[in-house]
Design a protein around this motif. Structure first.
Motif, PDB file in Angstrom:
ATOM      1  N   ALA A 485       0.811  -1.222   0.000  1.00  0.00           N
ATOM      2  CA  ALA A 485       0.000   0.000   0.000  1.00  0.00           C
ATOM      3  C   ALA A 485       0.843   1.271   0.000  1.00  0.00           C
ATOM      4  O   ALA A 485       0.393   2.323  -0.469  1.00  0.00           O
ATOM      5  CB  ALA A 485      -0.929  -0.003   1.218  1.00  0.00           C
ATOM      6  N   ILE A 486       2.070   1.195   0.510  1.00  0.00           N
ATOM      7  CA  ILE A 486       2.926   2.383   0.574  1.00  0.00           C
ATOM      8  C   ILE A 486       3.207   2.922  -0.832  1.00  0.00           C
ATOM      9  O   ILE A 486       3.352   4.119  -1.033  1.00  0.00           O
ATOM     10  CB  ILE A 486       4.260   2.056   1.273  1.00  0.00           C
ATOM     11  CG1 ILE A 486       3.998   1.497   2.674  1.00  0.00           C
ATOM     12  CG2 ILE A 486       5.165   3.276   1.368  1.00  0.00           C
ATOM     13  CD1 ILE A 486       5.216   0.906   3.345  1.00  0.00           C
ATOM     14  N   VAL A 487       3.258   2.014  -1.805  1.00  0.00           N
ATOM     15  CA  VAL A 487       3.558   2.421  -3.185  1.00  0.00           C
ATOM     16  C   VAL A 487       2.501   3.387  -3.716  1.00  0.00           C
ATOM     17  O   VAL A 487       2.804   4.294  -4.489  1.00  0.00           O
ATOM     18  CB  VAL A 487       3.673   1.185  -4.109  1.00  0.00           C
ATOM     19  CG1 VAL A 487       4.008   1.604  -5.534  1.00  0.00           C
ATOM     20  CG2 VAL A 487       4.726   0.221  -3.588  1.00  0.00           C
ATOM     21  N   ILE A 488       1.249   3.228  -3.264  1.00  0.00           N
ATOM     22  CA  ILE A 488       0.176   4.126  -3.718  1.00  0.00           C
ATOM     23  C   ILE A 488       0.482   5.554  -3.285  1.00  0.00           C
ATOM     24  O   ILE A 488       0.341   6.501  -4.068  1.00  0.00           O
ATOM     25  CB  ILE A 488      -1.186   3.673  -3.148  1.00  0.00           C
ATOM     26  CG1 ILE A 488      -1.534   2.280  -3.681  1.00  0.00           C
ATOM     27  CG2 ILE A 488      -2.287   4.668  -3.509  1.00  0.00           C
ATOM     28  CD1 ILE A 488      -2.736   1.653  -3.012  1.00  0.00           C
ATOM     29  N   GLU A 489       0.896   5.717  -2.039  1.00  0.00           N
ATOM     30  CA  GLU A 489       1.240   7.052  -1.543  1.00  0.00           C
ATOM     31  C   GLU A 489       2.398   7.640  -2.335  1.00  0.00           C
ATOM     32  O   GLU A 489       2.401   8.824  -2.677  1.00  0.00           O
ATOM     33  CB  GLU A 489       1.595   6.991  -0.060  1.00  0.00           C
ATOM     34  CG  GLU A 489       1.851   8.363   0.532  1.00  0.00           C
ATOM     35  CD  GLU A 489       2.454   8.295   1.923  1.00  0.00           C
ATOM     36  OE1 GLU A 489       2.897   9.347   2.409  1.00  0.00           O
ATOM     37  OE2 GLU A 489       2.484   7.213   2.503  1.00  0.00           O
ATOM     38  N   GLN A 490       3.412   6.794  -2.624  1.00  0.00           N
ATOM     39  CA  GLN A 490       4.558   7.275  -3.394  1.00  0.00           C
ATOM     40  C   GLN A 490       4.161   7.661  -4.818  1.00  0.00           C
ATOM     41  O   GLN A 490       4.665   8.643  -5.360  1.00  0.00           O
ATOM     42  CB  GLN A 490       5.656   6.196  -3.424  1.00  0.00           C
ATOM     43  CG  GLN A 490       6.318   5.942  -2.069  1.00  0.00           C
ATOM     44  CD  GLN A 490       6.929   7.213  -1.504  1.00  0.00           C
ATOM     45  OE1 GLN A 490       6.401   7.792  -0.562  1.00  0.00           O
ATOM     46  NE2 GLN A 490       8.020   7.667  -2.073  1.00  0.00           N
ATOM     47  N   LEU A 491       3.262   6.910  -5.419  1.00  0.00           N
ATOM     48  CA  LEU A 491       2.771   7.244  -6.763  1.00  0.00           C
ATOM     49  C   LEU A 491       2.086   8.611  -6.765  1.00  0.00           C
ATOM     50  O   LEU A 491       2.204   9.371  -7.728  1.00  0.00           O
ATOM     51  CB  LEU A 491       1.784   6.178  -7.248  1.00  0.00           C
ATOM     52  CG  LEU A 491       2.342   4.956  -7.976  1.00  0.00           C
ATOM     53  CD1 LEU A 491       1.225   3.966  -8.281  1.00  0.00           C
ATOM     54  CD2 LEU A 491       3.066   5.353  -9.264  1.00  0.00           C
ATOM     55  N   ALA A 492       1.366   8.895  -5.678  1.00  0.00           N
ATOM     56  CA  ALA A 492       0.653  10.177  -5.590  1.00  0.00           C
ATOM     57  C   ALA A 492       1.615  11.359  -5.526  1.00  0.00           C
ATOM     58  O   ALA A 492       1.247  12.484  -5.861  1.00  0.00           O
ATOM     59  CB  ALA A 492      -0.261  10.168  -4.367  1.00  0.00           C
ATOM     60  N   LYS A 493       2.875  11.125  -5.102  1.00  0.00           N
ATOM     61  CA  LYS A 493       3.855  12.207  -4.966  1.00  0.00           C
ATOM     62  C   LYS A 493       4.703  12.416  -6.221  1.00  0.00           C
ATOM     63  O   LYS A 493       5.462  13.377  -6.295  1.00  0.00           O
ATOM     64  CB  LYS A 493       4.797  11.900  -3.797  1.00  0.00           C
ATOM     65  CG  LYS A 493       4.132  11.869  -2.437  1.00  0.00           C
ATOM     66  CD  LYS A 493       5.165  11.499  -1.375  1.00  0.00           C
ATOM     67  CE  LYS A 493       4.557  11.427   0.012  1.00  0.00           C
ATOM     68  NZ  LYS A 493       5.552  11.002   1.008  1.00  0.00           N
ATOM     69  N   VAL A 494       4.605  11.502  -7.180  1.00  0.00           N
ATOM     70  CA  VAL A 494       5.481  11.540  -8.358  1.00  0.00           C
ATOM     71  C   VAL A 494       5.306  12.838  -9.143  1.00  0.00           C
ATOM     72  O   VAL A 494       4.184  13.312  -9.341  1.00  0.00           O
ATOM     73  CB  VAL A 494       5.189  10.312  -9.265  1.00  0.00           C
ATOM     74  CG1 VAL A 494       5.769  10.504 -10.660  1.00  0.00           C
ATOM     75  CG2 VAL A 494       5.741   9.053  -8.625  1.00  0.00           C
ATOM     76  N   ASP A 495       6.438  13.419  -9.572  1.00  0.00           N
ATOM     77  CA  ASP A 495       6.370  14.603 -10.443  1.00  0.00           C
ATOM     78  C   ASP A 495       7.213  14.429 -11.710  1.00  0.00           C
ATOM     79  O   ASP A 495       7.175  15.267 -12.607  1.00  0.00           O
ATOM     80  CB  ASP A 495       6.798  15.878  -9.693  1.00  0.00           C
ATOM     81  CG  ASP A 495       8.158  15.716  -9.009  1.00  0.00           C
ATOM     82  OD1 ASP A 495       9.006  14.958  -9.507  1.00  0.00           O
ATOM     83  OD2 ASP A 495       8.362  16.358  -7.955  1.00  0.00           O
ATOM     84  N   THR A 496       8.006  13.369 -11.776  1.00  0.00           N
ATOM     85  CA  THR A 496       8.860  13.107 -12.939  1.00  0.00           C
ATOM     86  C   THR A 496       8.734  11.632 -13.321  1.00  0.00           C
ATOM     87  O   THR A 496       8.818  10.765 -12.452  1.00  0.00           O
ATOM     88  CB  THR A 496      10.334  13.426 -12.621  1.00  0.00           C
ATOM     89  OG1 THR A 496      10.432  14.778 -12.173  1.00  0.00           O
ATOM     90  CG2 THR A 496      11.205  13.219 -13.850  1.00  0.00           C
ATOM     91  N   ILE A 497       8.528  11.355 -14.621  1.00  0.00           N
ATOM     92  CA  ILE A 497       8.386   9.973 -15.081  1.00  0.00           C
ATOM     93  C   ILE A 497       9.473   9.682 -16.114  1.00  0.00           C
ATOM     94  O   ILE A 497       9.628  10.418 -17.088  1.00  0.00           O
ATOM     95  CB  ILE A 497       7.001   9.713 -15.705  1.00  0.00           C
ATOM     96  CG1 ILE A 497       5.889  10.165 -14.757  1.00  0.00           C
ATOM     97  CG2 ILE A 497       6.833   8.231 -16.042  1.00  0.00           C
ATOM     98  CD1 ILE A 497       4.498  10.075 -15.343  1.00  0.00           C
ATOM     99  N   VAL A 498      10.232   8.619 -15.865  1.00  0.00           N
ATOM    100  CA  VAL A 498      11.306   8.206 -16.767  1.00  0.00           C
ATOM    101  C   VAL A 498      10.909   6.884 -17.422  1.00  0.00           C
ATOM    102  O   VAL A 498      10.570   5.913 -16.730  1.00  0.00           O
ATOM    103  CB  VAL A 498      12.635   8.032 -16.006  1.00  0.00           C
ATOM    104  CG1 VAL A 498      13.730   7.527 -16.933  1.00  0.00           C
ATOM    105  CG2 VAL A 498      13.055   9.352 -15.360  1.00  0.00           C
ATOM    106  N   PHE A 499      10.929   6.855 -18.779  1.00  0.00           N
ATOM    107  CA  PHE A 499      10.590   5.645 -19.527  1.00  0.00           C
ATOM    108  C   PHE A 499      11.833   5.081 -20.195  1.00  0.00           C
ATOM    109  O   PHE A 499      12.630   5.826 -20.777  1.00  0.00           O
ATOM    110  CB  PHE A 499       9.565   5.952 -20.625  1.00  0.00           C
ATOM    111  CG  PHE A 499       8.193   6.316 -20.124  1.00  0.00           C
ATOM    112  CD1 PHE A 499       7.232   5.332 -19.944  1.00  0.00           C
ATOM    113  CD2 PHE A 499       7.861   7.638 -19.852  1.00  0.00           C
ATOM    114  CE1 PHE A 499       5.959   5.658 -19.501  1.00  0.00           C
ATOM    115  CE2 PHE A 499       6.597   7.980 -19.412  1.00  0.00           C
ATOM    116  CZ  PHE A 499       5.647   6.985 -19.222  1.00  0.00           C
ATOM    117  N   ASP A 500      11.986   3.757 -20.107  1.00  0.00           N
ATOM    118  CA  ASP A 500      12.952   3.079 -20.965  1.00  0.00           C
ATOM    119  C   ASP A 500      12.332   3.011 -22.363  1.00  0.00           C
ATOM    120  O   ASP A 500      11.124   3.164 -22.518  1.00  0.00           O
ATOM    121  CB  ASP A 500      13.216   1.674 -20.407  1.00  0.00           C
ATOM    122  CG  ASP A 500      14.115   0.858 -21.319  1.00  0.00           C
ATOM    123  OD1 ASP A 500      15.161   1.388 -21.739  1.00  0.00           O
ATOM    124  OD2 ASP A 500      13.773  -0.295 -21.622  1.00  0.00           O
TER     125      ASP A 500
END
Length: 791
Positions: A485-500
């Protein structure tokens, strides 16, 4: 520390048995011995986390002699390879931070123990030890000597049924019996019926009501007394204290009423309170089970393994479809999902996911190989001994070694509220009682009890876990499988997305491949096909599928250099496949296209050119994400497709090429140094380091069993275009938590205002309390489903 209590376990000291050592009092020689052990090994910090956290060690002489039997020990072990063994032991006494600290420092108490990890909710400790320096019997005896005796039953191993705890059902039944009968016997006095027989037998009926209340008071409510007592012993104030106090106050007050003839008391209200609270607890338990917090292992691993059919053909099957007796093909860097017997001549297996030791173990044909190992080098074949363990792969993924240390904001909010709520509640109850006692004694007791009952923060405490649990379930149904469940909180904070790029924003399914160079004969094609058979790189898998079927050739040596290429020695020659730098061949057009170059027996032959097909919905996804996030494409390939990507993707997208795996990790670290919260989306092979470094790492899964415990989630490749939805949904999940916090606090304010003014009877408060829990759980479930339904 109270001088009448044992410094180690906190039990009352009988004066004649008192033992004083280093100015500290102990209740018995066992507690003193444990203190000496900790003191000699510089582990007295154990007592700093919690006052008197220990348990009195028991005399277990001869009890665990059966652990000298290797056959029994082998049934208990989770893993055993060479000198490394791992065992998980259930320890009922685990209850506080001191327990965790001492049990995770066992290596200081006994040579041979390598590491130990505590699973606090399940009261289990997972111990890794050196089997030549110590053995399981010695470890168990050590645990017993320090007051942490494990519960060992061979019935729990193998195919065993999960025990169902029915104690809550029994307590609820007893409370309902008492509540119903007391209500029935109370009707005459409620309606003030004055018949002769009622007046004559009034005392008899009152004492009968008293007797009927005892089972509910003593048995049904026992859980609240035990929890409150444990909390007080630890110097804490949890929610069970005001509940237990409210029940005891009602019982004493009602008993006094009967003895002095003031009335029949509040036994009906007390039993009703116990019944409704237990009913609320049962509802919570059933809802918790419905949300499947301990999710099925199938949800975590939408990955496949290659099964060899009886006719020699290869078929990709889901890991949970593996059956005993199946023959599996394991490629380089693939995870071994089940225990089995090695069929191939030799294998080199990395068990670092299991043991933390990165040194590969050499195996030979006929040897047993364990689930959780990672195959290194040429491909191997194995025969399955057992189907996939329902928890083992999940346990690997959730191993503490791979957990990212993140702040759990929602948890800290709940903890803070609960920490201050109980003392504030007790103070309000006492002040209100003090005010009303001078006005009306009966009302004073009603007010005191109603306050303690109605202001229950259970709903407040359930808000975060129920919301996040339901969100995990919904995301799993949509094929994004998050670690916790912690990952959900971290996803909500994301501001930069890096794609391979390769295998992430490009698809393995639709790729146009052409060959440039010297024409290859059938024998050379056979060598290339067999060399590619052991590789897991996305380009290798695509090229392997593209080439026509070939006769199998024995591979004597195989090496895959991540980010560069492969070298394979086969019957008939040596094949090198990979980048132009790896083959040390440069051409004018090399930097313009994605290629796999071919060299056979030291002679450069040509290259396969990949005209990448980008995933469906890529342009729309990037266009939507660019409005809120900083976007980066981080690729190990050359910049031959820069112009194509510049046309397809928003102008603000950063395109970075020619990045080796270690350079990707450094790039993400540099973003984090700038204060960015980074989501990395990549594959599990080349991007393992970058996935681990990022705040959230999501691995794209098609049909390759490359398992990365460093990733925080696995996304089915078909759901790639929905990444924006998952990010938005995680933000909404946190919004739901704050909304339900507000709703719960509003309920408490309204309930308390009625209770303080004497307008709320205890029985009404007892009914409202579980209803508040039902309301909160229903609210978060409904809202999480409403947000999930939004496009």
């Amino acid at each position: 520390m109270n001088p009448s209590q044992c410094f180690h376990c906190g039990n009352e000291i009988v004066e004649k048995d008192r033992i004083v050592f280093e100015a500290k009092s102990f209740c018995c020689n066992g507690c003193k011995t444990v203190y000496e052990i900790f003191s000699q090994n510089d582990l007295t910090c154990y007592y700093d986390f919690q006052s008197a956290p220990g348990a009195t060690p028991l005399d277990i002489k001869g009890k665990y002699d059966f652990l000298a039997n290797e056959a029994i020990v082998n049934q208990l072990l989770d893993f055993q390879e060479n000198t490394t063994a791992i065992v998980s032991l259930y320890i009922p006494h685990i209850h506080c931070s001191s327990c965790i600290w001492i049990l995770e420092n066992l290596q200081k108490l006994q040579p041979g123990i390598i590491a130990s990890q505590v699973n606090f909710p399940n009261k289990k400790v997972r111990i890794t030890y050196h089997s030549e320096k110590t053995h399981l019997k010695a470890i168990v005896e050590l645990l017993c000597s320090i007051g942490y005796e494990p519960y060992i039953s061979l019935e729990n191993f193998g195919e065993s049924k999960k025990r169902v705890d029915r104690s809550l059902i029994y307590k609820l039944g007893v409370a309902f019996f008492s509540f119903g009968n007391i209500m029935l016997l109370s009707f005459p006095e409620y309606f003030e019926v004055g018949e002769f027989w009622i007046e004559q037998y009034k005392d008899f009926f009152r004492w009968l009501i008293f007797a009927l209340s005892l089972p509910a008071f003593i048995y049904s409510a026992s859980g609240y007394y035990v929890a409150a007592w444990k909390s007080l012993k630890q110097g804490l104030l949890n929610i069970e204290i005001p509940i237990a106090l409210g029940i005891v106050v009602m019982f004493i007050r009602s008993t006094v009423d009967i003895i002095f003839g003031f009335g029949q008391g509040f036994f009906d209200s007390m039993c009703g309170l116990i019944f409704f609270m237990l009913l609320g607890k049962l509802f919570q338990q059933k809802t918790y089970d419905f949300l499947s917090f301990e999710r099925d292992y199938k949800s975590y691993f939408p990955i496949a393994i290659t099964k060899i059919l009886p006719d020699g053909q290869e078929e990709a099957i889901q890991v949970y479809d593996i059956k005993k007796g199946d023959r599996l093909l394991i490629r380089n860097q693939e995870l071994i999902p089940v225990d089995g017997i090695l069929i191939s001549e030799k294998a080199s297996i990395d068990y670092s996911f299991v043991t933390g030791e990165a040194v590969p173990i050499e195996k030979e044909s006929g040897d047993k190989i364990f689930a959780g190992g990672k195959q290194l080098g040429k491909l191997i074949e194995m025969e399955v001994l057992f189907s996939v363990s329902q928890s083992y792969l999940t346990q690997l993924w959730s191993n503490d070694v791979f957990q990212k240390k993140v702040e759990q904001k929602h948890k800290s909010i709940t903890d803070k509220v609960s920490h201050y709520f109980t003392p504030a509640l007790l103070l309000l109850a006492v002040l209100s009682f003090g005010y009303w006692i001078f006005i009306d004694v009966s009302t004073a007791f009603n007010v005191f009890t109603a306050i303690l009952i109605v202001a229950c923060p259970c709903a407040l405490a359930l808000t975060a876990p129920f919301t996040l649990g339901n969100v995990l379930r919904i995301m799993g149904n949509r094929k994004l499988y998050l670690k916790n469940a912690i990952v959900i909180e971290q996803l909500a904070k994301v501001d930069t997305i890096v794609f391979d790029k390769t295998g992430t924003i490009t698809t393995n399914k639709k790729t146009s491949i052409t060959y440039e160079g010297e024409i290859l004969n059938d024998f050379e094609l056979k060598l290339i096909k067999n060399a590619l058979r052991g590789s897991n790189h996305p380009l290798s898998r695509r090229l392997y599928d593209y080439l026509p079927p070939q006769e199998l050739v024995g591979v004597s040596h195989f090496e895959e250099i991540i980010g560069k290429g492969v070298i394979a020695e086969l019957e008939g020659g040596t094949v090198k496949l990979g980048s132009s730098q790896f083959l040390q061949h440069m051409s004018e057009a090399t930097h313009k296209k994605t290629k796999v170059h071919v060299e056979i027996n030291g002679v450069y032959k040509g290259s396969y050119v990949f005209n990448n097909q980008y995933r469906q919905g890529l342009e729309q996804l990037f266009e939507e994400l660019a409005k809120k996030y900083e976007l980066v494409v981080l690729s190990g390939d050359n910049d031959g497709e820069r112009k194509i990507l510049e046309k397809m993707l928003p102008p603000s997208t950063h395109l970075v090429f020619n990045q080796k795996p270690e350079q990707k990790l450094v790039y993400i670290d540099s973003l984090q140094q700038q204060g960015k919260n980074v989501l990395m989306v990549g594959d599990g092979l080349n991007d393992a380091g970058a996935l681990a470094q990022s705040n959230v790492g999501i691995s794209i899964s098609e049909n390759v069993n490359v398992f990365s415990p460093a990733c925080d989630g696995i996304l089915d490749a078909g759901q790639f275009s929905k990444i924006a939805f998952f990010l938005r949904y995680s933000k909404n999940a946190m919004l739901i938590i704050y909304m339900s916090f507000g709703l719960s606090l509003l309920y408490n304010v309204v309930g308390l205002s009625y209770a303080v003014t004497g307008n709320l009877l205890p029985i009404v408060a007892a009914i409202i309390m579980p209803l508040s829990t039902i309301t909160i759980v229903s609210f978060v479930t409904l809202m999480s489903n409403v947000f999930a339904a939004k496009k």
